[in-house]
Design a protein around this motif. Sequence first.
Motif, PDB file in Angstrom:
ATOM      1  N   PRO A 276       0.888  -1.174   0.034  1.00  0.00           N
ATOM      2  CA  PRO A 276       0.120  -0.082  -0.131  1.00  0.00           C
ATOM      3  C   PRO A 276       0.946   1.336  -0.018  1.00  0.00           C
ATOM      4  O   PRO A 276       2.095   1.153   0.182  1.00  0.00           O
ATOM      5  CB  PRO A 276      -0.861  -0.187   1.358  1.00  0.00           C
ATOM      6  CG  PRO A 276       0.142  -0.808   2.313  1.00  0.00           C
ATOM      7  CD  PRO A 276       0.887  -1.816   1.405  1.00  0.00           C
ATOM      8  N   THR A 277       0.365   2.217  -0.392  1.00  0.00           N
ATOM      9  CA  THR A 277       0.966   3.747  -0.235  1.00  0.00           C
ATOM     10  C   THR A 277       0.051   4.584   0.554  1.00  0.00           C
ATOM     11  O   THR A 277      -1.087   4.604   0.465  1.00  0.00           O
ATOM     12  CB  THR A 277       1.166   4.187  -1.784  1.00  0.00           C
ATOM     13  OG1 THR A 277      -0.176   4.441  -2.299  1.00  0.00           O
ATOM     14  CG2 THR A 277       1.776   3.098  -2.648  1.00  0.00           C
ATOM     15  N   VAL A 278       0.997   5.547   1.122  1.00  0.00           N
ATOM     16  CA  VAL A 278       0.441   6.789   1.824  1.00  0.00           C
ATOM     17  C   VAL A 278       1.108   8.095   1.206  1.00  0.00           C
ATOM     18  O   VAL A 278       2.184   7.917   1.079  1.00  0.00           O
ATOM     19  CB  VAL A 278       0.671   6.540   3.238  1.00  0.00           C
ATOM     20  CG1 VAL A 278       0.159   7.747   3.997  1.00  0.00           C
ATOM     21  CG2 VAL A 278      -0.163   5.347   3.915  1.00  0.00           C
TER      22      VAL A 278
ATOM     23  N   GLY B 282      10.223   5.281  -0.513  1.00  0.00           N
ATOM     24  CA  GLY B 282       9.571   6.361  -1.160  1.00  0.00           C
ATOM     25  C   GLY B 282       9.950   7.587  -0.127  1.00  0.00           C
ATOM     26  O   GLY B 282      10.984   7.948   0.242  1.00  0.00           O
ATOM     27  N   ALA B 283       8.800   8.344   0.172  1.00  0.00           N
ATOM     28  CA  ALA B 283       8.906   9.364   0.829  1.00  0.00           C
ATOM     29  C   ALA B 283       9.156   9.109   2.342  1.00  0.00           C
ATOM     30  O   ALA B 283       8.299   9.557   2.900  1.00  0.00           O
ATOM     31  CB  ALA B 283       7.897  10.551   0.542  1.00  0.00           C
ATOM     32  N   VAL B 284      10.150   8.587   2.654  1.00  0.00           N
ATOM     33  CA  VAL B 284      10.077   7.811   3.975  1.00  0.00           C
ATOM     34  C   VAL B 284      10.679   9.021   5.224  1.00  0.00           C
ATOM     35  O   VAL B 284      10.535   8.794   6.432  1.00  0.00           O
ATOM     36  CB  VAL B 284      11.451   6.939   4.102  1.00  0.00           C
ATOM     37  CG1 VAL B 284      10.810   5.591   3.316  1.00  0.00           C
ATOM     38  CG2 VAL B 284      12.621   7.485   3.722  1.00  0.00           C
TER      39      VAL B 284
ATOM     40  N   LEU C  17       4.427   5.599   9.777  1.00  0.00           N
ATOM     41  CA  LEU C  17       3.966   5.122  10.976  1.00  0.00           C
ATOM     42  C   LEU C  17       2.332   4.579  10.754  1.00  0.00           C
ATOM     43  O   LEU C  17       1.987   3.269  11.308  1.00  0.00           O
ATOM     44  CB  LEU C  17       3.892   6.174  12.153  1.00  0.00           C
ATOM     45  CG  LEU C  17       5.157   6.513  12.884  1.00  0.00           C
ATOM     46  CD1 LEU C  17       4.899   7.469  13.833  1.00  0.00           C
ATOM     47  CD2 LEU C  17       6.198   5.318  13.352  1.00  0.00           C
ATOM     48  N   THR C  18       1.637   5.190   9.937  1.00  0.00           N
ATOM     49  CA  THR C  18       0.372   4.656   9.646  1.00  0.00           C
ATOM     50  C   THR C  18       0.521   3.382   8.807  1.00  0.00           C
ATOM     51  O   THR C  18      -0.297   2.627   9.125  1.00  0.00           O
ATOM     52  CB  THR C  18      -0.440   5.730   8.496  1.00  0.00           C
ATOM     53  OG1 THR C  18      -0.608   6.920   9.307  1.00  0.00           O
ATOM     54  CG2 THR C  18      -1.420   5.144   8.030  1.00  0.00           C
ATOM     55  N   LEU C  19       1.318   3.272   8.048  1.00  0.00           N
ATOM     56  CA  LEU C  19       1.670   2.029   7.247  1.00  0.00           C
ATOM     57  C   LEU C  19       2.114   0.987   8.147  1.00  0.00           C
ATOM     58  O   LEU C  19       1.755  -0.178   7.909  1.00  0.00           O
ATOM     59  CB  LEU C  19       2.686   2.257   6.098  1.00  0.00           C
ATOM     60  CG  LEU C  19       2.180   2.837   4.835  1.00  0.00           C
ATOM     61  CD1 LEU C  19       3.239   3.146   3.878  1.00  0.00           C
ATOM     62  CD2 LEU C  19       1.183   2.276   4.106  1.00  0.00           C
TER      63      LEU C  19
ATOM     64  N   GLU D 277       5.619   3.326   0.365  1.00  0.00           N
ATOM     65  CA  GLU D 277       4.957   2.030   0.147  1.00  0.00           C
ATOM     66  C   GLU D 277       5.732   1.217   1.201  1.00  0.00           C
ATOM     67  O   GLU D 277       6.776   1.476   1.570  1.00  0.00           O
ATOM     68  CB  GLU D 277       4.922   1.324  -1.127  1.00  0.00           C
ATOM     69  CG  GLU D 277       6.231   1.264  -1.384  1.00  0.00           C
ATOM     70  CD  GLU D 277       6.564   0.531  -3.077  1.00  0.00           C
ATOM     71  OE1 GLU D 277       5.483  -0.123  -3.369  1.00  0.00           O
ATOM     72  OE2 GLU D 277       7.662   0.579  -3.696  1.00  0.00           O
ATOM     73  N   LEU D 278       4.928   0.191   1.790  1.00  0.00           N
ATOM     74  CA  LEU D 278       5.525  -0.753   2.707  1.00  0.00           C
ATOM     75  C   LEU D 278       5.534  -2.234   2.212  1.00  0.00           C
ATOM     76  O   LEU D 278       4.752  -2.749   1.601  1.00  0.00           O
ATOM     77  CB  LEU D 278       4.733  -0.576   3.923  1.00  0.00           C
ATOM     78  CG  LEU D 278       5.067  -2.054   5.085  1.00  0.00           C
ATOM     79  CD1 LEU D 278       4.617  -1.202   6.230  1.00  0.00           C
ATOM     80  CD2 LEU D 278       4.315  -3.139   4.835  1.00  0.00           C
ATOM     81  N   ILE D 279       6.756  -2.831   2.342  1.00  0.00           N
ATOM     82  CA  ILE D 279       7.061  -4.075   1.647  1.00  0.00           C
ATOM     83  C   ILE D 279       7.387  -5.229   2.658  1.00  0.00           C
ATOM     84  O   ILE D 279       8.416  -4.925   3.369  1.00  0.00           O
ATOM     85  CB  ILE D 279       8.169  -3.986   0.640  1.00  0.00           C
ATOM     86  CG1 ILE D 279       7.918  -2.971  -0.504  1.00  0.00           C
ATOM     87  CG2 ILE D 279       8.237  -5.185  -0.228  1.00  0.00           C
ATOM     88  CD1 ILE D 279       8.839  -2.651  -1.350  1.00  0.00           C
ATOM     89  N   PRO D 280       6.656  -5.888   3.061  1.00  0.00           N
ATOM     90  CA  PRO D 280       6.978  -6.940   4.137  1.00  0.00           C
ATOM     91  C   PRO D 280       7.283  -8.361   3.656  1.00  0.00           C
ATOM     92  O   PRO D 280       7.052  -8.561   2.677  1.00  0.00           O
ATOM     93  CB  PRO D 280       5.487  -7.055   4.814  1.00  0.00           C
ATOM     94  CG  PRO D 280       4.612  -6.868   3.689  1.00  0.00           C
ATOM     95  CD  PRO D 280       5.221  -6.050   2.720  1.00  0.00           C
ATOM     96  N   SER D 281       8.104  -8.866   4.471  1.00  0.00           N
ATOM     97  CA  SER D 281       8.651 -10.263   4.231  1.00  0.00           C
ATOM     98  C   SER D 281       8.647 -10.974   5.687  1.00  0.00           C
ATOM     99  O   SER D 281       9.696 -10.804   6.399  1.00  0.00           O
ATOM    100  CB  SER D 281       9.986 -10.285   3.811  1.00  0.00           C
ATOM    101  OG  SER D 281      10.539 -11.657   3.547  1.00  0.00           O
ATOM    102  N   PHE D 282       7.678 -11.571   5.798  1.00  0.00           N
ATOM    103  CA  PHE D 282       7.489 -12.420   7.124  1.00  0.00           C
ATOM    104  C   PHE D 282       8.569 -13.295   7.472  1.00  0.00           C
ATOM    105  O   PHE D 282       9.047 -13.535   8.690  1.00  0.00           O
ATOM    106  CB  PHE D 282       6.045 -13.027   7.474  1.00  0.00           C
ATOM    107  CG  PHE D 282       5.940 -13.187   8.730  1.00  0.00           C
ATOM    108  CD1 PHE D 282       5.412 -12.292   9.648  1.00  0.00           C
ATOM    109  CD2 PHE D 282       5.654 -14.786   9.011  1.00  0.00           C
ATOM    110  CE1 PHE D 282       5.050 -12.622  10.839  1.00  0.00           C
ATOM    111  CE2 PHE D 282       5.370 -15.135  10.159  1.00  0.00           C
ATOM    112  CZ  PHE D 282       5.053 -14.084  11.230  1.00  0.00           C
TER     113      PHE D 282
END
Length: 261
Positions: A7-9, A128-130, A137-139, A114-119
């Motif tokens: 997702p993106t914020v 992105g605009a980190v 924090l929202t992501l 964007e958030l990219i998880p790898s469990f």
Amino acid sequence: MNVHWTPTVQAHRMKKPPQTSHYRLRENARAKRVILKVRPHEGLEVVIPRGFDRRLIPEILEEKRTWIEQAWRSLEAQGLSPSEPPELPKQIQLPAIGKTVTVSTVRQNGPAVELIPSFHKATVTLRGAVTDRAACLTLLQEWLKRLGRHCLPPLLQRLSRETGLSYRKVQIRGQKSRWGSCSAGGTISLSWKLLFLEPPLVRTVVVHELCHTVHMNHSQDFWDLLSRLEPEAREKDAALRDAVHAVPAWANWKPREPVRE
């Protein structure tokens, strides 16, 4: 668990609002009066009794403006500005599932994050605009909520079979002051913030809510049932009150909401 979710914020600049024009409103059935709190990284919180006339809040805030501004300045002097979100975590400890997740950031041009998880690798990458901590924090919170939806309902199902106590459905939410709740209709709500607790405490919370499907109160009958299922229930209940400190500030942070006229 493979979670394919990016997702993106949209990034945005946060400006410090007037201290009494933005706040978070919380209703508490046990409150006897209006309570004002200025919290690190969270700002002004207004707690009101159930049924309180919200139109009176602006007047109350104006009367307490001096106290609010003093509390605000005191936090800023300690480097705990309520106007800014907390720093991003570098690691996320999740005792409930025995995981330590490493958080990394990749700065790229553009207005979004964007958030990219790898469990399986126990990593989360924010790309992105980190520099927009609020968006990051929202992501992270949304990712933990999804993780809670994956991990907590199976535990509830297992303990339901073990105890013989049934429920209608389950919801995973982000309650700040409660680990869980049970409605009269048999819906159990669990906080994804349970992921920050040790497994024995998580079990106690779940069994506690299952017992509410029989006794919708904290009567002696309720405690007798809970104690039969969880012999150290009262001791763990006391430990749960202290366990709120296990939840990091960034996990509780929320953007302040504007005043509701």
